[in-house]
Design an enzyme around this catalytic site. Structure first.
Site, PDB file in Angstrom:
ATOM      1  N   ASN A 170       0.866  -1.179   0.000  1.00  0.00           N
ATOM      2  CA  ASN A 170       0.000   0.000   0.000  1.00  0.00           C
ATOM      3  C   ASN A 170       0.904   1.232   0.000  1.00  0.00           C
ATOM      4  O   ASN A 170       1.493   1.554   1.017  1.00  0.00           O
ATOM      5  CB  ASN A 170      -0.896  -0.035   1.247  1.00  0.00           C
ATOM      6  CG  ASN A 170      -1.706   1.240   1.409  1.00  0.00           C
ATOM      7  OD1 ASN A 170      -1.746   2.086   0.516  1.00  0.00           O
ATOM      8  ND2 ASN A 170      -2.347   1.395   2.568  1.00  0.00           N
ATOM      9  N   TRP A 171       0.987   1.875  -1.162  1.00  0.00           N
ATOM     10  CA  TRP A 171       1.907   3.017  -1.285  1.00  0.00           C
ATOM     11  C   TRP A 171       1.368   4.280  -0.616  1.00  0.00           C
ATOM     12  O   TRP A 171       2.055   5.279  -0.538  1.00  0.00           O
ATOM     13  CB  TRP A 171       2.178   3.305  -2.765  1.00  0.00           C
ATOM     14  CG  TRP A 171       3.118   2.320  -3.412  1.00  0.00           C
ATOM     15  CD1 TRP A 171       3.559   1.129  -2.893  1.00  0.00           C
ATOM     16  CD2 TRP A 171       3.746   2.451  -4.696  1.00  0.00           C
ATOM     17  NE1 TRP A 171       4.411   0.528  -3.775  1.00  0.00           N
ATOM     18  CE2 TRP A 171       4.542   1.303  -4.897  1.00  0.00           C
ATOM     19  CE3 TRP A 171       3.703   3.427  -5.696  1.00  0.00           C
ATOM     20  CZ2 TRP A 171       5.302   1.120  -6.062  1.00  0.00           C
ATOM     21  CZ3 TRP A 171       4.447   3.225  -6.856  1.00  0.00           C
ATOM     22  CH2 TRP A 171       5.245   2.084  -7.028  1.00  0.00           C
ATOM     23  N   LYS A 172       0.108   4.273  -0.212  1.00  0.00           N
ATOM     24  CA  LYS A 172      -0.531   5.467   0.373  1.00  0.00           C
ATOM     25  C   LYS A 172      -0.315   6.657  -0.582  1.00  0.00           C
ATOM     26  O   LYS A 172      -0.314   6.451  -1.791  1.00  0.00           O
ATOM     27  CB  LYS A 172       0.012   5.705   1.778  1.00  0.00           C
ATOM     28  CG  LYS A 172      -0.117   4.424   2.634  1.00  0.00           C
ATOM     29  CD  LYS A 172       0.143   4.612   4.071  1.00  0.00           C
ATOM     30  CE  LYS A 172      -0.047   3.269   4.790  1.00  0.00           C
ATOM     31  NZ  LYS A 172       0.139   3.354   6.220  1.00  0.00           N
TER      32      LYS A 172
ATOM     33  N   HIS B 128      -9.396   1.420   5.541  1.00  0.00           N
ATOM     34  CA  HIS B 128      -8.069   1.653   6.135  1.00  0.00           C
ATOM     35  C   HIS B 128      -8.199   2.645   7.295  1.00  0.00           C
ATOM     36  O   HIS B 128      -8.977   3.600   7.219  1.00  0.00           O
ATOM     37  CB  HIS B 128      -7.099   2.187   5.072  1.00  0.00           C
ATOM     38  CG  HIS B 128      -5.678   2.134   5.548  1.00  0.00           C
ATOM     39  ND1 HIS B 128      -5.159   3.057   6.420  1.00  0.00           N
ATOM     40  CD2 HIS B 128      -4.698   1.225   5.317  1.00  0.00           C
ATOM     41  CE1 HIS B 128      -3.892   2.730   6.686  1.00  0.00           C
ATOM     42  NE2 HIS B 128      -3.598   1.625   6.035  1.00  0.00           N
TER      43      HIS B 128
ATOM     44  N   GLU C  66      -6.436   5.029   8.221  1.00  0.00           N
ATOM     45  CA  GLU C  66      -6.181   6.440   7.892  1.00  0.00           C
ATOM     46  C   GLU C  66      -7.434   7.088   7.307  1.00  0.00           C
ATOM     47  O   GLU C  66      -7.686   8.273   7.517  1.00  0.00           O
ATOM     48  CB  GLU C  66      -4.983   6.528   6.926  1.00  0.00           C
ATOM     49  CG  GLU C  66      -3.675   6.301   7.678  1.00  0.00           C
ATOM     50  CD  GLU C  66      -2.564   5.669   6.854  1.00  0.00           C
ATOM     51  OE1 GLU C  66      -2.643   5.654   5.618  1.00  0.00           O
ATOM     52  OE2 GLU C  66      -1.604   5.171   7.488  1.00  0.00           O
TER      53      GLU C  66
ATOM     54  N   GLU D  21      -5.001  -4.721  10.945  1.00  0.00           N
ATOM     55  CA  GLU D  21      -3.942  -3.730  11.107  1.00  0.00           C
ATOM     56  C   GLU D  21      -4.174  -2.969  12.410  1.00  0.00           C
ATOM     57  O   GLU D  21      -4.971  -2.017  12.438  1.00  0.00           O
ATOM     58  CB  GLU D  21      -3.965  -2.725   9.948  1.00  0.00           C
ATOM     59  CG  GLU D  21      -3.746  -3.325   8.590  1.00  0.00           C
ATOM     60  CD  GLU D  21      -3.222  -2.297   7.587  1.00  0.00           C
ATOM     61  OE1 GLU D  21      -2.145  -2.528   7.056  1.00  0.00           O
ATOM     62  OE2 GLU D  21      -3.868  -1.261   7.373  1.00  0.00           O
TER      63      GLU D  21
ATOM     64  N   GLY E 239       2.894   2.543  10.795  1.00  0.00           N
ATOM     65  CA  GLY E 239       3.852   3.642  10.618  1.00  0.00           C
ATOM     66  C   GLY E 239       4.616   4.000  11.877  1.00  0.00           C
ATOM     67  O   GLY E 239       5.277   5.041  11.930  1.00  0.00           O
TER      68      GLY E 239
ATOM     69  N   SER F 287       3.767  -1.882  10.316  1.00  0.00           N
ATOM     70  CA  SER F 287       5.231  -1.923  10.476  1.00  0.00           C
ATOM     71  C   SER F 287       5.849  -3.263  10.088  1.00  0.00           C
ATOM     72  O   SER F 287       6.789  -3.717  10.735  1.00  0.00           O
ATOM     73  CB  SER F 287       5.628  -1.515  11.905  1.00  0.00           C
ATOM     74  OG  SER F 287       5.262  -0.182  12.150  1.00  0.00           O
TER      75      SER F 287
ATOM     76  N   GLY G  34       3.048  -1.033   4.257  1.00  0.00           N
ATOM     77  CA  GLY G  34       3.044   0.385   3.905  1.00  0.00           C
ATOM     78  C   GLY G  34       4.459   0.834   3.559  1.00  0.00           C
ATOM     79  O   GLY G  34       4.971   0.560   2.471  1.00  0.00           O
ATOM     80  N   GLY G  35       5.115   1.490   4.503  1.00  0.00           N
ATOM     81  CA  GLY G  35       6.432   2.109   4.284  1.00  0.00           C
ATOM     82  C   GLY G  35       7.443   1.203   3.598  1.00  0.00           C
ATOM     83  O   GLY G  35       8.154   1.648   2.684  1.00  0.00           O
TER      84      GLY G  35
HETATM   85  P1  13P Z   1       3.260   0.590   7.627  1.00  0.00           P
HETATM   86  O1  13P Z   1       3.780  -0.712   7.052  1.00  0.00           O
HETATM   87  O2  13P Z   1       3.985   1.788   7.098  1.00  0.00           O
HETATM   88  O3  13P Z   1       3.186   0.529   9.117  1.00  0.00           O
HETATM   89  O4  13P Z   1       1.750   0.753   7.098  1.00  0.00           O
HETATM   90  C1  13P Z   1       0.875  -0.300   7.229  1.00  0.00           C
HETATM   91  C2  13P Z   1      -0.368   0.011   6.519  1.00  0.00           C
HETATM   92  O5  13P Z   1      -1.102   0.895   6.895  1.00  0.00           O
HETATM   93  C3  13P Z   1      -0.672  -0.766   5.301  1.00  0.00           C
HETATM   94  O6  13P Z   1      -1.982  -0.537   4.877  1.00  0.00           O
END
Ligand code: 13P
Length: 250
Positions: free
Chosen positions: A13-15, A98, A100, A167, A173, A208, A229-230
């Site tokens: 997930n590149w956000k 999600h 966020e 999650e 993050g 993470s 994510g990251g």
């Molecule tokens: P991180 O891997 O950056 O913690 O993000 C997880 C995430 O929200 C994937 O949807």
């Protein structure tokens, strides 16, 4: 489909990250065949990159997904993207719920349910994200929160294409992952709840996930992949997570 038969999924997930030139370089860096035998790989870039990434990713056997969608297929909804448009752009998946979007854009379970129904109508597979905040975990409310988030599946999800991603919000993050014990316990609860709702679907872990913790997390019973994510933003770290998933699956 039983848990033993299905492939695990590593999804990036590149956000809100990614410009065209870097995205094309990333796809090239993935090499010819980034998805090992027992692992399915998907990338969810921002909307602007869906069309240009679709062909190059599909040539490498990598599936494409979007990070959100609106619940109508077309019409006067300025600024929105419909499930049909995502299919047209080559998407297989769409992330829904999600944290966020729940926390920053105030999407609630009722809205997420409408999006899920519209996604199915267009032939997309939702990746439904669920997870508790730290205060909720500390107050012993994790299962209540997850039960409520999963309740949108009641009566509608049987035999539908679906993946769930657990999650924990406090792990996203932050560099702080759930312990393997917490992951095993919570995934067991999620699978139990899903079975009660008539869904036998994959449950991913997210929060993470990094190359150095991926194998331990993916080896936990009840974990059938990762939503990253990251660590999915660099092709080399994403590939190391895919390799860890292949080891955990084999
Ligand atoms: P991180 O891997 O950056 O913690 O993000 C997880 C995430 O929200 C994937 O949807």
């Amino acid at each position: 489909m039983s848990g033993a038969e299905r492939r695990c999924l590593v999804a990036g997930n590149w956000k809100m990250n990614g410009l065209l030139e870097d995205a094309m370089a990333y796809v090239a860096e993935l090499g010819e065949n980034p998805a090992p035998e027992h692992v399915e790989v998907a990338i969810m870039p921002p909307f602007t990159l869906l069309h240009p990434m679709s062909g190059p990713l599909s040539e490498k056997g990598v599936r494409l997904g979007a990070q959100s969608v609106y619940f109508e297929q077309k019409g006067a909804f300025t600024g929105s993207i419909s499930p049909l448009m995502l299919r047209d752009a080559g998407c297989h998946y769409v992330i829904l719920g999600h944290s966020e979007r729940r926390d920053i854009i105030h999407e609630d379970n009722a809205l997420i349910r409408k999006k899920m129904l519209a996604a199915w109508q267009a032939g997309l597979e939702p990746i439904l994200c669920i997870g508790e905040h730290l205060e909720e975990r500390e107050a012993g409310k994790t299962n209540d929160v997850l039960r409520e988030q999963l309740a949108i599946l009641e009566g509608v999800a049987e035999n539908k294409p679906l993946t769930v991603a657990y999650e924990p919000v406090w792990a996203i993050g932050t560099g702080r992952t759930a312990t393997p014990e917490q992951v095993v316990e919570t995934h067991a609860f999620v699978h139990e709840e899903l079975a009660r709702l008539g869904c036998d679907c994959r449950v991913l872990y997210g929060g993470s996930v990094k190359p150095d913790n991926a194998e331990a997390l993916l080896a936990c019973p009840g974990v059938e992949g990762a939503l990253v994510g990251g660590a999915s933003l660099q092709a080399d770290s994403f590939m190391r997570i895919i390799e860890a998933a292949a080891r955990a699956a084999g």
